[in-house]
Design an enzyme around this catalytic site. Structure first.
Site, short mmCIF file in Angstrom:
data_model
loop_
_atom_site.label_atom_id
_atom_site.label_comp_id
_atom_site.label_asym_id
_atom_site.label_seq_id
_atom_site.Cartn_x
_atom_site.Cartn_y
_atom_site.Cartn_z
N HIS A 26 38.88 30.49 43.08
CA HIS A 26 39.37 30.64 41.69
C HIS A 26 38.58 29.74 40.77
CE1 HIS A 26 41.71 27.17 43.06
NE2 HIS A 26 42.13 26.95 41.82
N HIS A 44 39.17 27.21 38.65
CA HIS A 44 39.43 25.83 38.24
C HIS A 44 38.27 24.89 38.57
CE1 HIS A 44 44.07 26.53 38.12
NE2 HIS A 44 43.48 26.85 36.99
N ASP A 59 44.13 27.52 46.24
CA ASP A 59 45.38 26.96 45.74
C ASP A 59 46.49 28.01 45.69
OD1 ASP A 59 43.91 24.68 45.46
OD2 ASP A 59 43.96 24.63 43.27
N ASP A 93 38.05 21.97 39.76
CA ASP A 93 38.04 21.23 41.03
C ASP A 93 37.71 22.15 42.21
OD1 ASP A 93 40.66 22.35 40.56
OD2 ASP A 93 41.43 21.15 42.21
N HIS A 94 37.29 23.38 41.91
CA HIS A 94 36.82 24.31 42.94
C HIS A 94 35.44 24.87 42.61
CE1 HIS A 94 40.86 24.44 44.87
NE2 HIS A 94 41.16 23.99 43.66
N HIS A 125 48.44 31.50 40.71
CA HIS A 125 47.91 30.18 40.33
C HIS A 125 46.88 30.42 39.23
CE1 HIS A 125 46.60 26.05 40.70
NE2 HIS A 125 45.36 26.44 40.97
N HIS A 140 44.22 21.61 48.85
CA HIS A 140 44.75 20.28 48.51
C HIS A 140 45.69 19.76 49.59
CE1 HIS A 140 43.49 20.21 44.20
NE2 HIS A 140 43.61 21.54 44.30
FE FE Z 1 42.79 22.96 42.90
ZN ZN Z 2 43.46 25.34 41.13
#
Ligand code: FE
Ligand code: ZN
Length: 255
Positions: free
Chosen positions: A56, A58, A133, A60-61, A114, A171
């Site tokens: 996805h 975001h 996530d 942090d990915h 998400h 996570h």
């Molecule tokens: Fe994440």
């Molecule tokens: Zn995420």
């Protein structure tokens, strides 16, 4: 067809994951938060990156994608539904598609909620699920985009996968998820057992990921929105899992 997998932590609670196809040496990073930890692990294993599989959009990915592209000759695969939000994609996929890594095939499963276009990657021959996530042990991703019903539908498709599937999520959230799960389903023995496992693992400094899907099916309230026992605990109708799921998701947000 057989794979080797490395999972390692980065920042406070993110997991980096590398999947290596043993027959061909092809190696995929599942998402890419930052090049540094990924490069360290590649060097340590003497692996060369060939792919990034994005779940996805975001940061942090995805923040590490472009720098890794500058360093390696790689193919970046990601969700068709979020192609306009992710830089550096070479290839887009959505539910029902497959993508291969050397001799290993991954089925794409739509897991929205998400984020709207969130996808998961399932390697059926080795029974490994990479779900970003979408699903965590005893929990699921916060619903940032979309509505509860499609998110519940996505989690139900993950629930249909074999019990002996190993789940690699993005996570380490198990401890916080455990507290919430116990609050809504306090008499669930499978949940109590899983919480005990999680507590022991974390106490000894070990990750709670990957986790066993079959155990989570019995313990994770977000995979049990259609369980009469859970609906009863919440004083909710037994025949409306969408509503139960929505209420669970909302309650977790403010827990
Ligand atoms: Fe994440
Ligand atoms: Zn995420």
């Amino acid at each position: 067809m057989s794979v080797s997998i490395e999972l390692f932590p980065f920042l406070s609670d993110n997991y980096c994951i590398l999947v290596h196809d043993n027959a061909t040496g092809a190696t995929a990073s599942i998402d890419a938060i930052d090049p540094a930890p990924i490069l360290d692990m590649l060097t340590q294993k003497n692996w060369t990156l060939s792919d990034i599989f994005v779940t996805h959009h975001h940061w942090d990915h995805t923040d590490g994608i472009l720098s890794l592209k500058n360093m390696f000759d790689i193919r970046v695969t990601g969700p068709a539904g979020e192609a306009n939000k992710i830089g550096g994609l070479d290839n887009t996929v959505s539910g029902g598609d497959t993508i291969s890594l050397g001799e290993t095939t991954f089925e794409i499963i739509d897991t929205p909620g998400h984020t709207l276009g969130h996808i998961s990657y399932f390697d059926r021959s080795n029974k490994n699920l990479f779900c970003g996530d979408a699903l965590f042990s005893l929990g699921c991703g916060r619903m940032f985009e979309g509505t509860p019903a499609p998110m519940w539908a996505g989690l139900k498709s993950l629930r249909q996968l074999p019990d002996d599937t190993s789940v690699y999520c993005g996570h380490e959230y198990s401890a916080a998820n455990a507290k919430f799960a116990l609050s809504v389903d306090p008499h669930n023995k499978a949940l109590q057992n899983r919480v005990e496992q999680i507590t022991d693992l974390l106490k000894s400094g070990q990750p709670t990921v990957p986790f066993n899907l079959g155990e989570d099916k019995l313990a994770n309230p977000f995979l049990r929105a259609d369980s009469p026992a859970l609906a009863q605990n919440l004083n909710m109708p037994l025949n409306n899992p969408d509503t139960v799921f929505a209420a669970l998701r909302k309650a977790k947000d403010t827990f």
